[in-house]
Structure formats: C-alpha cells, structure tokens
Design an enzyme around this catalytic site. Structure first.
Site, PDB file in Angstrom:
ATOM      1  N   TRP A 195       0.868  -1.180   0.000  1.00  0.00           N
ATOM      2  CA  TRP A 195       0.000   0.000   0.000  1.00  0.00           C
ATOM      3  C   TRP A 195       0.908   1.234   0.000  1.00  0.00           C
ATOM      4  O   TRP A 195       1.865   1.301   0.776  1.00  0.00           O
ATOM      5  CB  TRP A 195      -0.894  -0.015   1.242  1.00  0.00           C
ATOM      6  CG  TRP A 195      -1.775   1.198   1.351  1.00  0.00           C
ATOM      7  CD1 TRP A 195      -2.611   1.680   0.387  1.00  0.00           C
ATOM      8  CD2 TRP A 195      -1.901   2.080   2.470  1.00  0.00           C
ATOM      9  NE1 TRP A 195      -3.257   2.811   0.832  1.00  0.00           N
ATOM     10  CE2 TRP A 195      -2.842   3.084   2.115  1.00  0.00           C
ATOM     11  CE3 TRP A 195      -1.319   2.122   3.746  1.00  0.00           C
ATOM     12  CZ2 TRP A 195      -3.209   4.113   2.979  1.00  0.00           C
ATOM     13  CZ3 TRP A 195      -1.700   3.153   4.596  1.00  0.00           C
ATOM     14  CH2 TRP A 195      -2.634   4.132   4.217  1.00  0.00           C
ATOM     15  N   ARG A 439      -9.534  -2.809   7.764  1.00  0.00           N
ATOM     16  CA  ARG A 439     -10.095  -1.458   7.743  1.00  0.00           C
ATOM     17  C   ARG A 439     -11.550  -1.490   8.255  1.00  0.00           C
ATOM     18  O   ARG A 439     -12.437  -0.871   7.673  1.00  0.00           O
ATOM     19  CB  ARG A 439     -10.038  -0.836   6.341  1.00  0.00           C
ATOM     20  CG  ARG A 439     -10.001   0.683   6.397  1.00  0.00           C
ATOM     21  CD  ARG A 439     -10.150   1.349   5.046  1.00  0.00           C
ATOM     22  NE  ARG A 439     -10.147   2.791   5.233  1.00  0.00           N
ATOM     23  CZ  ARG A 439     -10.570   3.659   4.343  1.00  0.00           C
ATOM     24  NH1 ARG A 439     -11.031   3.268   3.178  1.00  0.00           N
ATOM     25  NH2 ARG A 439     -10.529   4.934   4.593  1.00  0.00           N
ATOM     26  N   LYS A 472     -16.043   6.121  -8.820  1.00  0.00           N
ATOM     27  CA  LYS A 472     -14.773   5.587  -8.303  1.00  0.00           C
ATOM     28  C   LYS A 472     -15.150   4.354  -7.487  1.00  0.00           C
ATOM     29  O   LYS A 472     -15.817   4.460  -6.453  1.00  0.00           O
ATOM     30  CB  LYS A 472     -14.075   6.634  -7.435  1.00  0.00           C
ATOM     31  CG  LYS A 472     -12.778   6.137  -6.803  1.00  0.00           C
ATOM     32  CD  LYS A 472     -12.065   7.293  -6.102  1.00  0.00           C
ATOM     33  CE  LYS A 472     -10.889   6.822  -5.261  1.00  0.00           C
ATOM     34  NZ  LYS A 472     -10.350   7.912  -4.433  1.00  0.00           N
ATOM     35  N   TRP A 473     -14.758   3.187  -7.973  1.00  0.00           N
ATOM     36  CA  TRP A 473     -15.136   1.907  -7.359  1.00  0.00           C
ATOM     37  C   TRP A 473     -13.969   1.425  -6.509  1.00  0.00           C
ATOM     38  O   TRP A 473     -12.977   0.931  -7.025  1.00  0.00           O
ATOM     39  CB  TRP A 473     -15.452   0.895  -8.460  1.00  0.00           C
ATOM     40  CG  TRP A 473     -15.954  -0.434  -7.992  1.00  0.00           C
ATOM     41  CD1 TRP A 473     -15.234  -1.389  -7.333  1.00  0.00           C
ATOM     42  CD2 TRP A 473     -17.269  -0.977  -8.185  1.00  0.00           C
ATOM     43  NE1 TRP A 473     -16.019  -2.490  -7.100  1.00  0.00           N
ATOM     44  CE2 TRP A 473     -17.274  -2.267  -7.607  1.00  0.00           C
ATOM     45  CE3 TRP A 473     -18.442  -0.506  -8.781  1.00  0.00           C
ATOM     46  CZ2 TRP A 473     -18.402  -3.084  -7.620  1.00  0.00           C
ATOM     47  CZ3 TRP A 473     -19.558  -1.322  -8.795  1.00  0.00           C
ATOM     48  CH2 TRP A 473     -19.535  -2.593  -8.217  1.00  0.00           C
ATOM     49  N   ASP A 474     -14.137   1.561  -5.199  1.00  0.00           N
ATOM     50  CA  ASP A 474     -13.031   1.242  -4.290  1.00  0.00           C
ATOM     51  C   ASP A 474     -13.201  -0.152  -3.694  1.00  0.00           C
ATOM     52  O   ASP A 474     -14.295  -0.721  -3.713  1.00  0.00           O
ATOM     53  CB  ASP A 474     -13.002   2.297  -3.175  1.00  0.00           C
ATOM     54  CG  ASP A 474     -11.625   2.462  -2.567  1.00  0.00           C
ATOM     55  OD1 ASP A 474     -10.754   1.612  -2.807  1.00  0.00           O
ATOM     56  OD2 ASP A 474     -11.416   3.452  -1.837  1.00  0.00           O
ATOM     57  N   ASN A 476     -11.287  -2.022  -0.208  1.00  0.00           N
ATOM     58  CA  ASN A 476     -10.190  -1.906   0.756  1.00  0.00           C
ATOM     59  C   ASN A 476      -9.982  -3.122   1.654  1.00  0.00           C
ATOM     60  O   ASN A 476      -9.198  -3.073   2.586  1.00  0.00           O
ATOM     61  CB  ASN A 476     -10.421  -0.677   1.638  1.00  0.00           C
ATOM     62  CG  ASN A 476     -10.282   0.606   0.848  1.00  0.00           C
ATOM     63  OD1 ASN A 476      -9.228   0.902   0.315  1.00  0.00           O
ATOM     64  ND2 ASN A 476     -11.363   1.362   0.733  1.00  0.00           N
ATOM     65  N   ASP A 535      -2.585   5.512  -3.348  1.00  0.00           N
ATOM     66  CA  ASP A 535      -3.013   6.550  -2.400  1.00  0.00           C
ATOM     67  C   ASP A 535      -1.856   7.491  -2.098  1.00  0.00           C
ATOM     68  O   ASP A 535      -2.045   8.548  -1.509  1.00  0.00           O
ATOM     69  CB  ASP A 535      -3.494   5.910  -1.088  1.00  0.00           C
ATOM     70  CG  ASP A 535      -4.902   5.363  -1.230  1.00  0.00           C
ATOM     71  OD1 ASP A 535      -5.536   5.600  -2.278  1.00  0.00           O
ATOM     72  OD2 ASP A 535      -5.370   4.683  -0.291  1.00  0.00           O
TER      73      ASP A 535
HETATM   74  C1  GLA Z   1      -9.175   4.296  -0.232  1.00  0.00           C
HETATM   75  C2  GLA Z   1      -8.876   4.984  -1.557  1.00  0.00           C
HETATM   76  C3  GLA Z   1      -8.736   6.467  -1.359  1.00  0.00           C
HETATM   77  C4  GLA Z   1      -9.989   7.037  -0.742  1.00  0.00           C
HETATM   78  C5  GLA Z   1     -10.291   6.286   0.545  1.00  0.00           C
HETATM   79  C6  GLA Z   1     -11.647   6.685   1.098  1.00  0.00           C
HETATM   80  O1  GLA Z   1      -8.087   4.343   0.604  1.00  0.00           O
HETATM   81  O2  GLA Z   1      -7.756   4.427  -2.139  1.00  0.00           O
HETATM   82  O3  GLA Z   1      -8.460   7.111  -2.573  1.00  0.00           O
HETATM   83  O4  GLA Z   1     -11.051   6.919  -1.656  1.00  0.00           O
HETATM   84  O5  GLA Z   1     -10.305   4.887   0.373  1.00  0.00           O
HETATM   85  O6  GLA Z   1     -11.961   5.982   2.253  1.00  0.00           O
END
Ligand code: GLA
Length: 772
Positions: A195, A439, A472-474, A476, A535
């Site tokens: 990361w 997370r 934006k499809w995240d 985590n 990020d």
């Molecule tokens: C992830 C994404 C970031 C942002 C955060 C929001 O870390 O990579 O760009 O969108 O989530 O919680």
C-alpha cells in the site's frame, strides 16, 4: 499478412514484428520452437532444440527412442508423470493418478475472438488458433487457444480443461500458458510493492532455480503485479530483447520463471494453484483466464508500447475507449469525510474557476459514515451533511457546468451498518473464529446471487437517479482465508456485477481503486478505463510508482492527482510545478482543498489546467518513453505526430551539478525542432535570504511581509528556448546552466530538490522558420 501459417506439422503465428512457432513432433507432442523476431516456417528445424541422448538418470518417454525425454523438450504445456520433471502447468487427479500425457488431436482456426465463460478477455483479435489435445488413456482434453493481435505485437494464450473421463476428477492447478525459452543471460523485471508503494521495479538475475510472481491477497494485489518482463541482461529502454507477460485476471495469481540445468527457462502463469481444489464432474470444463505475451528486440520502451496499444485497442471498452479523460477534483485529500454540502459546492466552484471539468465526491456521503468504522453497505445519503441528497448536489454541480462523480465501495460491508443489521448473511464470514476485519470491513459474499443483485440494484440506482458521470469503485478489504476456488468465484461474481452495471452504461467513466493500486490489472481495465494508481500522491514517490506501471500499462489508465504540500504521508514539501508535471503523465486531476491555497497557487493551477487541456491527447494517448540517459534524473516523454513533451525530474540538488542535458527519443533525425520550456512561477519563499540581494530594502525573509507577497507574486526564471535537429536531440543537447549560488542572470535555471522542467518540442516548418 500471414497471421497463422500451418505447414507440415509446423504452427507459425505472426504479428507485425514477432513470430511464435511450435511443431507437432514425432511423439505427437507440441514442441515449442521459437518466440521472438519474425521467422519462416522453414526455420523450424534450425531453431529447434536438438533432441539428444540424456544423462543416465533421464526418464525416457519411449524406450524405443533414446533421444526423447520430455524433460529436455521445450513444450507448449507441461504436465506431470511422463518424465518432465519441471514444474507442470496442469495438475489434476484422475482415477487416482496424477499422470497426464496430452497429445495432439486436431486444430481449428477461428476468425476473430472467442469468449471465456464468466471471465473478461481482450477483444478484436485478428485470428485465433485452437489446438485440441487429449490424453488417450484417461479422456482428459485440453484446448489451447492462441489469439493473435497482429498490429500490437501481442499473442494471448489461454486454455480449457474438459473432463471426458467418465468420472469426477480433482483439478489442483490449471495455468493459462507455458513457455519454454532456451535463452541465456536473462533478468526478471517484476513490479512489487505494498500500500502506498505500488509497482516498484524489482530486477532479479535469472540464475538456476525458480522466481515466483504471485498474489495471495485475493486480488491481483499491490505486493506483486501480475505483469512481468524477462529481458536479456544487456537490454535497455531503446535496445535489446525482452518478453513481456500479463494476465487478464484480478484474483490470486501465480507465475513462475524457472531455469533448469540446461539453461532453459520455463515461464508460466495463471490462477494461483494455492488452496485450489475443484471437483470436475464428467463432461464439465474449467477455463483459465487469458494471458498476454509480447516480444520486442528494440528495448523496453518498445515492449511497453505494445502493451499500451494493446490496452487502449483491445482491453478498454465503453465510450471512453481512446477518449480524452476529464480533469477532476476529488474531495478525499481535501476534506476526508468531514464536509458539508456548502464546503463541497465551494470546492466545486473553485475548481470550475480554474478550468477543472469534473467534481468527484469521495468517501463519507452515505449512512452513518463519519469515519471508516461504519456505514459500508448502505446507500442512503447522509442528509445531515448533504441536505437535499445526492440528487440536489449532482444538480448543483451539473448547473455549474461540471461533470459529477461519486465514490462507492460496494464489495465491502461494515458490521456497524444498517445493511449488516438486516442482512448479516450478506457478509462473507471468512473465519469461523469470529469476525476478521480489515479497515473495519468484511467482504460482501459475491458468490451469492442475492448479494450481487443488491449491489447492482443500489449502484445502478445511484447512477441513474443522480445522473452520475463517473464512479470511483473502491475496495479496501483483502482476503485472508478463502480457498482458491472461493477466491475465483468471488472474482467471477465481481466481473458479473461490473458487467451488469457498466457494460449497459458505457457513458459512465469508471475508475477502479483498491486502497490505491491494489487491483491494477488487465481484468479490471476491461471495465474501468482508468485505475487509481496509488493513495500515495507525493510526486517523488509517484515517479517510481508511475514509472513501474508504465512498463505494462498506458498513461491513460493511471489515475494521478496533484495534492497538497507538505504531503500528508511523507511530510515532504515539493514544488507545485513538479506535482503537476508528475500527475500530467496520468489520467489527471487535483485532490486538495482549493479554498485554502494562495492566489498565486490558484493562478499556477489555472495555467496547468489550460496547458494540460491543450496537450491532453499527447499526454494520455501519445507514445510514452522512459528516457534512461541520465541517472540523476527521471525523464518521461510522450509523443504524437504533432508534438513531443518531455519532463525531467530532479531528485536531490548538488551545489556543483554536472552540465544538464535534454535527450529526446523518437524524433525524425533530419528535421529541426523548437524546444520550449513550460514557464511557471517559483514561490519567492524558496529563495530565503537570497531575496535580500535583489530587493532595495532589507527584508525579514521569514516575516509576514515576504509571506504575504509570496501568496500573490512569484518569480519566473528566464525563458528557455532551443532549436536543434532530431539527431542532436537524440544525442542530447546542453540546457541552460543551473544557478550555483551567485551571479544570477536570466539564462540560468533554478535548481531545487524535487524540481522539474517540462519541454514542448515541435517541428519547425522550413519555409517560414515557424513551428508547425
Ligand atoms: C481508499 C482509496 C482512497 C480514498 C479512501 C476513502 O483508501 O484508495 O483514494 O477513496 O479509500 O476511504
């Protein structure tokens, strides 16, 4: 154009500059002969590895032929049990035995594409060769697919295992391809990280033994990208042989590069075999994902160009294929989750005034989401923050003349969410020992059709009811303990969801993200034309990340933003122009509070935006080069028919620097070019006490006066304009010298740590002497 030639048991696949050749040998095996520059079918004999009598302990395939052991034969697909002691590409148990002997059955030539059940693949191939193999002893069939993407110099490989044994078999491993290369002096280039440290180039000398490129996190992952390169030791950016490999897949992957005792390299890759066990009933089949192979003899920039063209031409679909991407402002690094409708609108208004084209509302807009502890899974707008809801926000943004984008993380769920209260079974409880959070999230169970419907319904509603232009499809949350097949089913579920939402809405620009670049792969690029690269937006760090990605993926695919300085992760202070120059080599945007920056910074950003718009198609779709002439600098170039742009990024300044050059690739040697540096203002505070040399009165350089002037007025260094032939520019012209602490004049350039220059290079029209 002979794309596929088949003559006397020789199979030759041709792309514009490469050939892939194998033959059917006297034992009915497919023997690999050549993957490299263009050759003729007649060359097969000369190019083949010669059969020979092995050492005494070698296992012979057939006692009657003492020159034939599978352990010495370069193969198209390695299996276990008949003498090949190298790692097999396929492992399965059929009627209590692991032995497989796949021999030739027949072939077909298919005009154009084939589809893979449940998985995305590239499209627009010129021709596909399908070779049917079978094991006559147990009824196991293997179909090998070779798709030729002629113009981009790419050949893809995949396979399908079909069980016709009459009983259930257990599949443990089915890779997509195997390539036995007989070459020496090779280096492996893989793209490794974590990361905030994605895609760092790692080079390993290939000695005897095995190197592995793999992901075990459930995703293609940021630890090791599925793409890698094998090059000759002496290959550079501009010269030499290199073979590139990638996978159209987003889950756990595995590739190995193993050098045997004779120096032959077995390269193979596909879905990770770890904890992979699939029971295949009689007549059932299993498809591997598509693997992508390319070769060059003209250096790494050329190999990258193959991959870039391939992604733009054969992977990215939707209305955004080869279409310029809007410049965006994203709320995340500006506000995190602490915002109001007013602060969002102010950010959008500021962005609009600077020429930015799209506003993206990031995390924090739904459910009880004021921190990452809660809310994922819910889609109701938090009206305390945004009275009137997303619809009214989207309308106000559209009324300003901006596009509207929004963040979602549909594959994850917080135990503290309305959805979890109602449907705890939607979460994939990976671990019987209690909730295992990452997370503060759990995975949604994408193997469950009801869960997939829930996601499709909510995301499509969000898009359709609010006129969303960009998503934006995240994602985590990694996977800790799913079996191989559960991981594969999850990824197939994800592809189905993306297909149902986005293939029907081709106008929506999808940017995929997974804690930055945790899922930067060709599978995701089949749905999302761009991916958030990391990020980590610190430009110095980004140089390594974007450079690493550039070996495999085009500039248009890499989300890259200008953020605040000092940077929120590294606390490094970097010049605004460098932040721009780095992000310009990406799908470009800003991610900082535009309301809290000086009027000078605003002015600079306005100029950056207008410069980027003017040259956007060159940045996003021009030919990209890494220039490797100077070790103190990172140098990137983009080029199309009309213009070339080169950016030089300095790391640490030395008091006595060497004379600084500009070297440009890809120009016409005998033409003359004008080279103009992009002008920008330096912040006067950078000069510290030096200011007192040029001002009539003595200033306190750390005082309020200087501080307040610095917010409005900058300092422009002398303009830099050069004129030179393409040949001289390829050799490297000398730039104006860097300032050394005394005697400043308008021809000197200012040197700063992490400083950078950007040059626009255009051909000069002979008659008028003007730029074309
Ligand atoms: C992830 C994404 C970031 C942002 C955060 C929001 O870390 O990579 O760009 O969108 O989530 O919680």
């Amino acid at each position: 154009m002979n794309i596929i030639e088949i003559r006397d048991n020789v199979f030759l696949l041709n792309t514009l500059h490469t050939s892939y050749l194998f033959k059917l040998n006297e034992h009915d095996h497919l023997e690999h002969v050549h993957y490299g520059s263009r050759v003729l079918p007649e060359d097969h004999d000369a190019l083949s590895v010669k059969h020979w009598t092995g050492y005494g302990t070698t296992i012979m395939y057939d006692e009657k032929d003492q020159t034939y052991s599978l352990d010495h034969i370069p193969q198209e697909f390695g299996t276990y049990g008949k003498g090949d002691l190298r790692e097999p590409s396929l492992e399965m148990e059929c009627k209590g035995s692991y032995t497989l002997d796949l021999t030739y059955d027949s072939y077909e030539i298919i005009d154009g594409d084939t589809k893979i059940e449940g998985l995305p693949n590239a499209y627009g191939c010129d021709r596909t060769l399908l070779v049917h193999l079978k094991d006559v002893h147990n009824g196991i069939h293997l179909d090998l697919y070779y798709a030729v993407y002629y113009d981009t110099d790419v050949i893809s490989r995949r396979c399908v295992l079909i069980n016709r044994s009459g009983s259930t078999v257990v599949l443990h491993k089915l890779l997509s391809y195997c390539l036995d290369l007989s070459e020496n002096d090779l280096t492996l280039m893989s793209f490794t990280g974590a990361w905030n440290k994605e895609a760092h180039l790692t080079e390993t000398d290939l000695e005897r033994g095995k190197q592995v490129v793999e992901s075990r996190s459930g995703f293609s992952g940021n630890k090791t990208n599925p793409g890698f390169i094998v090059r000759k030791d002496n290959t550079t950016e501009c010269n030499g042989k290199a073979w590139g490999f990638n996978l159209v897949y987003s889950g756990n992957h595995y590739s190995s590069v193993a050098k045997d005792e004779y120096g032959v390299l077995r390269i193979q890759g596909g879905i990770s075999p770890e904890r992979f066990e699939l029971k295949l009933k009689n007549k059932e089949s299993f498809c591997s994902p598509e693997a992508v192979l390319s070769y060059t003899e003209n250096g790494l920039n050329d190999l990258s160009a193959h991959f870039h063209d391939f992604v733009n031409e054969h992977i990215v679909r939707s209305d955004w294929k080869k279409k310029e991407r809007p410049i965006l402002i994203n709320s995340w690094e500006a506000f995190g989750m602490k915002f109001t409708k007013d602060s969002l609108l102010k950010l959008a208004q500021n962005a609009k005034e600077l020429g930015i084209e799209m506003f993206v509302l990031d995390d924090g807009w739904f459910g009880r989401r004021d921190s990452d502890l809660r809310g994922l899974g819910d889609y109701d707008c938090n009206r305390r923050k945004i009275p009137g809801g997303i619809r009214s926000l989207s309308k106000s943004i559209h009324d300003m003349g901006l596009l509207f984008g929004i963040w979602v993380e549909p594959e994850a769920i917080n135990p503290d969410s309305a959805l979890y209260e109602k449907h705890p079974e939607y979460a994939l409880n990976e671990n019987e020992r209690g909730l295992l959070l990452g997370r503060h999230e759990l995975l949604m169970d994408l193997g469950n059709a009801e869960v997939r419907d829930y996601i499709v319904e909510n995301v499509t509603k969000l898009i359709d009811e609010n006129d969303v232009d960009y998503i934006k499809w995240d994602m985590n949350r990694l996977m800790a303990s799913l079996s191989g097949i559960e991981n594969h089913d999850y990824i197939k579920g994800l592809y189905e969801v993306l297909e149902r939402i986005f293939i029907k809405r081709p106008w929506v620009l999808l940017e995929s993200c997974s804690s930055g670049g945790n899922r930067f792969d060709l599978g995701m690029l089949c749905y999302s034309p761009q991916i958030w690269a990391s990020d980590d937006t610190d430009p110095v760090e980004r140089l390594d990340i974007q450079k690493g990605l550039s070996y495999l993926y085009p500039v248009s695919a890499m989300g890259a933003h200008v953020s605040a300085s000092p940077h929120s992760m590294t606390f490094r202070t970097t010049p605004l122009e460098t932040r721009f120059h780095v992000a310009a080599f990406g799908a470009f945007g800003y991610e900082l509070d535009l309301g809290s920056i000086s009027s000078l910074s605003k002015k600079e950003i306005k100029e950056q935006v207008s410069y980027y718009k003017k040259h956007r198609s060159t940045f996003q779709f021009g030919r990209f080069y890494r220039i490797d002439e100077e070790s103190d600098y990172e140098v990137f170039e983009v080029q199309n028919e009309e213009e070339t742009i080169v950016a030089k990024f300095r790391r640490i300044v030395h008091a006595v620097p060497s004379f600084d050059k500009l070297c440009v690739y890809g120009l016409k040697e005998d033409r003359v070019y004008a080279v103009d540096a992009r002008e920008f203002n330096h912040n006067i505070k950078k000069f510290g006490n030096l200011l007192n040399y040029v001002t009539p009165v003595q200033l306190n350089t750390e005082g309020l006066l200087v501080h307040s002037i610095s917010k409005r007025r900058g300092f422009k260094e002398g303009t830099q304009n050069y004129r030179a032939s393409g040949r001289a520019l390829r050799y490297g012209i000398n730039l104006n010298n860097l300032f050394l602490g005394s005697g400043f004049d308008r021809h000197l350039r200012l040197s700063l740590d992490y400083g950078s220059d950007m040059f626009l290079i255009k051909e000069v029209n002979d008659e008028s002497g003007k730029e074309e």
